[in-house]
Design an enzyme around this catalytic site. Structure first.
Site, mmCIF file in Angstrom:
data_model
loop_
_atom_site.group_PDB
_atom_site.id
_atom_site.type_symbol
_atom_site.label_atom_id
_atom_site.label_comp_id
_atom_site.label_asym_id
_atom_site.label_seq_id
_atom_site.Cartn_x
_atom_site.Cartn_y
_atom_site.Cartn_z
ATOM 1 N N ALA A 177 0.833 -1.209 0.000
ATOM 2 C CA ALA A 177 0.000 0.000 0.000
ATOM 3 C C ALA A 177 0.865 1.256 0.000
ATOM 4 O O ALA A 177 0.557 2.246 -0.679
ATOM 5 C CB ALA A 177 -0.930 -0.020 1.212
ATOM 6 N N TYR A 178 1.951 1.218 0.768
ATOM 7 C CA TYR A 178 2.869 2.358 0.817
ATOM 8 C C TYR A 178 3.528 2.577 -0.543
ATOM 9 O O TYR A 178 3.596 3.709 -1.046
ATOM 10 C CB TYR A 178 3.911 2.106 1.902
ATOM 11 N N VAL A 179 3.984 1.489 -1.150
ATOM 12 C CA VAL A 179 4.601 1.580 -2.474
ATOM 13 C C VAL A 179 3.614 2.131 -3.499
ATOM 14 O O VAL A 179 3.977 2.949 -4.353
ATOM 15 C CB VAL A 179 5.143 0.203 -2.918
ATOM 16 N N SER A 235 1.283 4.248 -3.007
ATOM 17 C CA SER A 235 1.189 5.696 -2.831
ATOM 18 C C SER A 235 2.418 6.406 -3.381
ATOM 19 O O SER A 235 2.310 7.479 -3.986
ATOM 20 C CB SER A 235 0.970 6.042 -1.346
ATOM 21 N N LYS A 236 3.580 5.817 -3.209
ATOM 22 C CA LYS A 236 4.805 6.477 -3.664
ATOM 23 C C LYS A 236 5.031 6.314 -5.170
ATOM 24 O O LYS A 236 5.629 7.198 -5.811
ATOM 25 C CB LYS A 236 5.993 5.947 -2.870
#
Length: 246
Positions: free
Chosen positions: A154-156, A158-159
């Protein structure tokens, strides 16, 4: 050698701690007046301002939710009122929540993406309207976009969106003499990275780089300083600042 001069002005979102504080202090050392942005902790932002002014620099604190376009428009106005304009915008504000994709809480997904995607978009939008010629916009990605570690999905996501936004904005600002790049840190010794990790996990991350250590906030600030100052021919790029992590 930096080409920054004392009439240049930077706004650093998330500038009250971690990488953001290191970036704010480094840009002040480079000669820029710095607006230290905070979302909720004004006291920490004021500590950063005090450290900069004690070292002979110029700084103010500005607040606001990065995902709120009215709040960020007001923040940019406050910077222009304090220092006369904006030349450099650095988007360090972000949050990281880790869990496998299959079990990821969708409320956490929405919260993280509101800051990391919408927040970066809102600030970049304001920057595109207000940064002066000769300026620079620096967004923040992560080296995990390339290493693709489990639990970071999920973090990836977003980035990766931040990277796409960055490269597109660089082309949309054709003719404005404004560079737009992203920095993608590797594992860096900040509370954001260290939270929830045991000593063995941290040691494994450190050993993964050829330099056999974690990054320091100052290492990342150095990359930002390069993009904000002398790197006028680097545009529409993602700079991996990760000690050689594959």
């Amino acid at each position: 050698m930096s080409t920054s001069t004392t009439d240049r002005v930077a706004l650093v979102t998330g500038g009250s701690g971690g990488i953001g504080r290191a970036v704010a202090e480094r840009l002040a050392q480079d000669g820029l007046a710095v607006a230290v942005h905070y979302a909720g902790n004004r006291a920490r932002a004021e500590e950063t301002v005090a450290a900069i002014t004690a070292a002979g620099g110029r700084a103010v604190a500005v607040g606001g939710d990065v995902a709120d376009e009215n709040a960020m428009s007001a923040a940019f106005d406050a910077v222009e009122s304090a220092f006369g304009g904006v030349d450099v915008v650095v988007n360090t504000a972000g949050i990281m929540i880790l869990a496998p994709i299959a079990t990821f809480d969708l409320a956490d997904l929405d919260r993280m993406h509101r800051t990391n995607i919408r927040g970066t978009f809102v600030v970049a939008q304001q920057a595109a309207l207000k940064v002066r010629p000769g300026g620079a916009i620096v967004n923040f990605s992560t080296s995990v976009v390339r290493t693709q570690l489990p639990s970071y999905g999920a973090y990836v996501a977003s980035k990766a969106a931040v990277e796409g936004l960055t490269l597109t904005l660089a082309r949309e600002l054709r003719g404005r003499d404004i560079t737009v790049n992203a920095v993608a840190p590797g594992p860096t010794a900040t509370p954001l990275f260290l939270d929830g990790k045991d000593d063995a996990t941290v040691a494994n991350f450190a050993e993964a780089t050829p330099l056999e250590r974690l990054g320091r906030p100052g290492d990342i600030a150095e990359a930002v300083s390069f993009l904000a100052g002398p790197a006028r021919w680097v545009n529409g790029q993602v700079l991996y600042a990760n000690g050689g992590l594959a």
